[in-house]
Design a protein around this motif. Structure first.
Motif, PDB file in Angstrom:
ATOM      1  N   SER A  23     -48.031  12.018  43.653  1.00 42.61           N
ATOM      2  CA  SER A  23     -46.959  12.886  44.181  1.00 42.61           C
ATOM      3  C   SER A  23     -45.610  12.440  43.640  1.00 42.61           C
ATOM      4  CB  SER A  23     -46.949  12.844  45.709  1.00 42.61           C
ATOM      5  OG  SER A  23     -48.168  13.281  46.241  1.00 42.61           O
ATOM      6  N   MET A  24     -45.430  11.136  43.556  1.00 45.96           N
ATOM      7  CA  MET A  24     -44.179  10.581  43.023  1.00 45.96           C
ATOM      8  C   MET A  24     -44.005  10.975  41.560  1.00 45.96           C
ATOM      9  SD  MET A  24     -41.612   8.651  43.962  1.00 45.96           S
ATOM     10  CE  MET A  24     -40.366   7.524  43.342  1.00 45.96           C
ATOM     11  N   ILE A  25     -45.077  10.893  40.784  1.00 43.71           N
ATOM     12  CA  ILE A  25     -45.014  11.263  39.361  1.00 43.71           C
ATOM     13  C   ILE A  25     -44.612  12.727  39.209  1.00 43.71           C
ATOM     14  CG2 ILE A  25     -46.381  11.558  37.248  1.00 43.71           C
ATOM     15  CD1 ILE A  25     -48.078   9.159  38.213  1.00 43.71           C
ATOM     16  N   LEU A  26     -45.252  13.607  39.992  1.00 47.34           N
ATOM     17  CA  LEU A  26     -44.953  15.042  39.899  1.00 47.34           C
ATOM     18  C   LEU A  26     -43.519  15.343  40.333  1.00 47.34           C
ATOM     19  CD1 LEU A  26     -48.295  16.524  41.319  1.00 47.34           C
ATOM     20  CD2 LEU A  26     -47.531  16.520  38.938  1.00 47.34           C
ATOM     21  N   ALA A  27     -43.070  14.679  41.396  1.00 49.71           N
ATOM     22  CA  ALA A  27     -41.699  14.911  41.885  1.00 49.71           C
ATOM     23  C   ALA A  27     -40.669  14.481  40.848  1.00 49.71           C
ATOM     24  CB  ALA A  27     -41.483  14.167  43.197  1.00 49.71           C
ATOM     25  N   LEU A  28     -40.882  13.338  40.226  1.00 48.87           N
ATOM     26  CA  LEU A  28     -39.946  12.854  39.207  1.00 48.87           C
ATOM     27  C   LEU A  28     -39.982  13.740  37.966  1.00 48.87           C
ATOM     28  CD1 LEU A  28     -40.461   8.996  39.522  1.00 48.87           C
ATOM     29  CD2 LEU A  28     -38.419  10.285  40.119  1.00 48.87           C
ATOM     30  N   LEU A  29     -41.169  14.201  37.601  1.00 45.22           N
ATOM     31  CA  LEU A  29     -41.276  15.113  36.457  1.00 45.22           C
ATOM     32  C   LEU A  29     -40.484  16.391  36.702  1.00 45.22           C
ATOM     33  CD1 LEU A  29     -44.991  14.984  35.203  1.00 45.22           C
ATOM     34  CD2 LEU A  29     -42.929  14.533  33.876  1.00 45.22           C
ATOM     35  N   TYR A  30     -40.527  16.862  37.938  1.00 49.02           N
ATOM     36  CA  TYR A  30     -39.793  18.083  38.284  1.00 49.02           C
ATOM     37  C   TYR A  30     -38.287  17.866  38.155  1.00 49.02           C
ATOM     38  CZ  TYR A  30     -37.965  21.963  41.035  1.00 49.02           C
ATOM     39  OH  TYR A  30     -37.259  23.063  41.440  1.00 49.02           O
ATOM     40  N   LEU A  31     -37.827  16.668  38.517  1.00 48.57           N
ATOM     41  CA  LEU A  31     -36.392  16.375  38.465  1.00 48.57           C
ATOM     42  C   LEU A  31     -35.907  16.056  37.058  1.00 48.57           C
ATOM     43  CD1 LEU A  31     -35.997  14.138  41.655  1.00 48.57           C
ATOM     44  CD2 LEU A  31     -35.257  16.503  41.379  1.00 48.57           C
ATOM     45  N   PHE A  32     -36.803  15.668  36.175  1.00 50.62           N
ATOM     46  CA  PHE A  32     -36.391  15.293  34.830  1.00 50.62           C
ATOM     47  C   PHE A  32     -35.864  16.502  34.065  1.00 50.62           C
ATOM     48  CE2 PHE A  32     -38.042  10.990  33.252  1.00 50.62           C
ATOM     49  CZ  PHE A  32     -37.698  10.394  34.450  1.00 50.62           C
ATOM     50  N   PRO A  33     -34.967  16.309  33.105  1.00 56.81           N
ATOM     51  CA  PRO A  33     -34.375  17.426  32.359  1.00 56.81           C
ATOM     52  C   PRO A  33     -35.411  18.145  31.507  1.00 56.81           C
ATOM     53  CG  PRO A  33     -33.802  15.338  31.322  1.00 56.81           C
ATOM     54  CD  PRO A  33     -34.470  14.999  32.617  1.00 56.81           C
ATOM     55  N   ALA A 271     -45.545   7.252  35.141  1.00 50.07           N
ATOM     56  CA  ALA A 271     -46.724   6.648  35.761  1.00 50.07           C
ATOM     57  C   ALA A 271     -46.755   5.143  35.530  1.00 50.07           C
ATOM     58  CB  ALA A 271     -47.988   7.293  35.190  1.00 50.07           C
ATOM     59  N   LEU A 272     -46.417   4.725  34.320  1.00 54.65           N
ATOM     60  CA  LEU A 272     -46.409   3.294  34.004  1.00 54.65           C
ATOM     61  C   LEU A 272     -45.346   2.557  34.824  1.00 54.65           C
ATOM     62  CD1 LEU A 272     -47.678   1.147  32.166  1.00 54.65           C
ATOM     63  CD2 LEU A 272     -45.877   1.624  30.499  1.00 54.65           C
ATOM     64  N   THR A 273     -44.178   3.171  34.972  1.00 51.65           N
ATOM     65  CA  THR A 273     -43.089   2.545  35.740  1.00 51.65           C
ATOM     66  C   THR A 273     -43.466   2.384  37.208  1.00 51.65           C
ATOM     67  OG1 THR A 273     -41.486   3.607  34.255  1.00 51.65           O
ATOM     68  CG2 THR A 273     -40.639   2.700  36.306  1.00 51.65           C
ATOM     69  N   ILE A 274     -44.025   3.428  37.805  1.00 50.93           N
ATOM     70  CA  ILE A 274     -44.409   3.369  39.220  1.00 50.93           C
ATOM     71  C   ILE A 274     -45.576   2.405  39.414  1.00 50.93           C
ATOM     72  CG2 ILE A 274     -45.156   4.719  41.220  1.00 50.93           C
ATOM     73  CD1 ILE A 274     -42.319   5.314  40.208  1.00 50.93           C
ATOM     74  N   LEU A 279     -47.926  -2.825  41.322  1.00 51.66           N
ATOM     75  CA  LEU A 279     -48.525  -4.114  40.957  1.00 51.66           C
ATOM     76  C   LEU A 279     -47.641  -5.278  41.409  1.00 51.66           C
ATOM     77  CD1 LEU A 279     -49.896  -3.345  37.380  1.00 51.66           C
ATOM     78  CD2 LEU A 279     -51.209  -3.613  39.491  1.00 51.66           C
ATOM     79  N   PHE A 280     -46.329  -5.104  41.282  1.00 54.37           N
ATOM     80  CA  PHE A 280     -45.398  -6.137  41.755  1.00 54.37           C
ATOM     81  C   PHE A 280     -45.560  -6.352  43.256  1.00 54.37           C
ATOM     82  CE2 PHE A 280     -41.357  -6.851  43.950  1.00 54.37           C
ATOM     83  CZ  PHE A 280     -41.010  -8.096  43.453  1.00 54.37           C
ATOM     84  N   LEU A 281     -45.612  -5.244  44.006  1.00 61.29           N
ATOM     85  CA  LEU A 281     -45.754  -5.349  45.460  1.00 61.29           C
ATOM     86  C   LEU A 281     -47.083  -5.999  45.837  1.00 61.29           C
ATOM     87  CD1 LEU A 281     -44.350  -1.877  46.595  1.00 61.29           C
ATOM     88  CD2 LEU A 281     -43.181  -4.081  46.668  1.00 61.29           C
TER      89      LEU A 281
END
Length: 679
Positions: A23-33, A271-274, A279-281
């Motif tokens: 969901s996070m990936i899709l939301a960010l994709l929508y906001l991207f230019p 996806a890689l960033t999220i 993984l950090f958490l």
């Protein structure tokens, strides 16, 4: 199917994270230019780092924003304003003047005055009467007359009402009627009405039409033409051509044929960033990772900052510097820790690098600001602390941007200094909204920060007041432990406010049976005398369970409940264990006299265990001296270490020694002792 549903139910936390992840990936994709990314990074005033560049296709050279702005200003100045001529005005003015003439002038006035006056009025109204002209319109205008016929005229040809006094003087000067000029002025002044007024509609349409003819490009670059060579400085016309190529490249990349590929590319990077965040958490912040509410909270904060930045970009690219991105690490540090706040801030900044122009400059500014916020923002419950920290963050913004500005521009231009005010506005928004956001997040996500801890530390709160009434000895003990623990936490750099609040509430479970604890007993009556040692130990041990229940009932934060849960770890209720052993011999089940745990898992909970044990045991000291206290503290804490109570506490031997030193000094102060020097 049932097996699949069972697996989903058993792993519902993991399933939720997977759904949240996508969901996070899709939301960010929508906001991207909606545009591709130019494959070359360049900055004005810096050398070209790549191989010689040749035009990959024909493309126009786009004018800069500054050029277009100047051209628009010139076009707007060149458009003649439109004024409308209203022929119905004068008949009404004339009729009104004729009706009032006889009342204003006596019969002794010559008739030639009226004739001359109305002849002049016919003359000026036939040309046009206007109130006045703005300074920039004194010259030529378009006058719209009957039938929408337009003709250009000079503004000096029209009569201005503010020139009425001069008009009267000129009309009757060197004439026998000159003596009446003051009366004529008083007569005309309230009656004259303009019959020429500015037509804003026509003027605006003319400007829009002229502006629509402006070309946003100047010339073209043919395919194969050399644009720049390696090592050449990017400036002047070279910079303009590269910017034009970048715009054309990105617009051509985002077409129907390449749409899917660009989406996939952006999606993989997001996806890689999220994934790196998760993984950090999982590796370093497991307590956050297993709590889906906290993970959702972090994701929503990232999404919120990306949304604000993309929203600002729609209006003006420079507005991105108003977006208070430094709030992100401040808020996350308030609820979690500095490392988590900085890590999330860096990842969010990297994501925004795909969105903003001059991405390197933006990423540098925001990461530096994030580091400063982590280094300076502490004790958010102190208002001055936040003001000082935000001031330092704003200063770093200003200095960093100024450095980039003089590198790229090579000089200071006053017309471009407005952006510095954006950073000041950024700082103001950060100060105003940080505390508000923290409060809102506390209520929405049931999280706790140092601000809420400050409220809990108030000894007049409902729960602590109840403790002081039902178990005054325990309340006094908790205050003493809080003072000891806070001093120890400060010494080793732990969270002093958290330790203090945890200490204040760690023994609230004793309210259920206050007289069974020695600090609340009055006189020589001891209810344990009538109980078996095992029963007494059970009552003592159960104060932890009662405390957890009471804390949950009163909605205390989980971080405070943890202190209640672990402050005795898995230690032994030794007094009653030994008493039972004296009765039964060696056949005593040690588990019946041992606290269920868990053992402390942080520096703060370890500090509380040490402080609690030392303070409680210190009441048994009959003739305390400095050597006695020194030996006493060493014995208690060394015993806890031997029992592995601090195995999971992430605390070092050096820090434990510092804590011992603080506890000894505090006990010396409590008993008003002086160090015994050898004779």
């Amino acid at each position: 199917m049932k097996k699949i549903l069972d697996n989903i139910y058993k792993n519902q936390s993991l399933v939720y994270k997977i759904i949240l992840y996508f969901s996070m990936i899709l939301a960010l994709l929508y906001l991207f230019p909606r545009g591709g990314k130019f494959k070359y990074e360049f900055q004005k005033g810096k050398p070209w780092q790549y191989e010689n560049l040749y035009a990959p296709f024909d493309f126009p050279i786009h004018k800069s924003d500054e050029e277009i702005k100047l051209e628009k200003n010139e076009v707007e100045k060149s458009v003649l304003p439109y004024y409308s001529f209203n022929k119905s005005v004068y008949p009404q003015v004339k009729a009104s003047l004729e009706n009032s003439y006889d009342n204003h002038f006596p019969d002794s006035v010559p008739s030639s005055l009226k004739t001359t006056l109305f002849r002049k009025l016919d003359e000026i109204y036939s040309k046009g009467v206007v109130v006045s002209f703005p300074k920039e319109e004194k010259g030529t205008i378009n006058l719209i007359k009957e039938g929408n016929q337009v003709r250009e005229i000079e503004t000096r040809e029209l009569f201005k009402l503010n020139e009425l006094n001069a008009f009267v003087k000129n009309t009757f000067n060197k004439s026998p009627l000159d003596v009446y000029k003051d009366e004529v002025y008083d007569f005309l002044f309230p009656e004259l009405v303009p019959n020429v007024e500015k037509n804003e509609n026509f003027t605006n349409k003319a400007k829009e039409e002229a502006l629509s003819k402006i070309s946003y490009t100047r010339g073209t670059v043919d395919r194969g033409k050399k644009i720049i060579v390696k090592g050449e400085v990017v400036e002047g016309e070279k910079y303009t051509i590269l910017e034009s190529l970048k715009q054309e490249y990105q617009s051509q990349l985002w077409n129907e044929n390449n749409y899917t590929y660009v989406i996939v590319g952006y999606g993989l990077l997001i996806a890689l960033t999220i994934l790196m965040l998760l993984l950090f958490l999982k590796k370093y912040r497991d307590k956050i990772y297993i709590n889906n509410t906290k993970v959702t909270f972090i994701f929503l904060n990232i999404l919120f900052m990306v949304f604000l930045t993309t929203f600002a970009l729609r209006y003006d690219t420079q507005f991105i510097y108003i977006v208070p991105l430094a709030i992100l690490p401040i808020v996350l540090k308030a609820f979690f820790d500095a490392r988590t706040g900085l890590f999330v801030h860096v990842l969010t900044t990297l994501l925004l690098g795909f969105v903003v122009p001059n991405s390197f400059e933006y990423i540098y500014l925001q990461i530096i600001a994030g580091i400063v916020s982590m280094l300076t923002v502490s004790e958010l419950y102190k208002r001055a602390s936040l003001f000082i920290s935000v001031g330092q963050i704003t200063l770093v913004y200003l200095v960093s941007y100024f450095a980039f500005y003089i590198i790229t521009e090579g000089e200071l231009k006053t017309d471009n200094l407005m952006i510095f005010s954006y950073f000041l506005l950024n700082g103001l928004i950060t100060v105003v909204s940080a505390q508000s956001l923290i409060y809102i997040y506390e209520k929405l996500f049931k999280l706790d920060s140092d601000v809420s801890l400050l409220e809990l530390s108030d000894t007049n709160s409902k729960l602590l007041r109840e403790l002081s009434e039902k178990a005054p000895g325990t309340f006094h003990h908790s205050l003493q432990v809080a003072n000891l623990a806070e001093a120890a936490a400060i010494e080793i750099g732990a969270n002093a406010m958290l330790v203090r609040v945890g200490a204040l509430y760690h023994d609230i479970g004793k309210m259920n049976n206050p007289t069974f604890f020695t600090e609340n007993q009055k006189g020589s009556v001891n209810p344990h005398d009538d109980l078996e040692p095992k029963e007494s130990a059970e009552i003592i041990i159960n104060h932890v369970i009662h405390g957890i229940t009471l804390a949950k009932k009163n909605n205390l934060p989980d971080r405070i409940i943890d202190f209640i849960r672990v402050h005795h770890g898995t230690s032994l209720v030794y007094y009653f264990y030994k008493k039972q052993k004296d009765i039964d011999g060696e056949e005593v089940n040690e588990a019946d006299f041992r606290y269920p745990g868990p053992i402390p898992f942080s520096k703060e909970t370890a500090i509380l265990m040490m402080s609690d044990s030392v303070e409680a045991a210190s009441k048994s000291l009959k003739n305390p001296t400095y050597p006695v206290i020194d030996s006493f503290v060493e014995k208690i804490i060394d015993k806890q270490m031997d029992e592995d109570q601090f195995l999971n506490a992430d605390i070092t031997f050096k820090e434990i020694e510092k804590i011992k030193k603080v506890l000894k000094q505090k006990l010396v102060n409590i008993y008003h002792l002086r160090i015994e020097y050898p004779e």
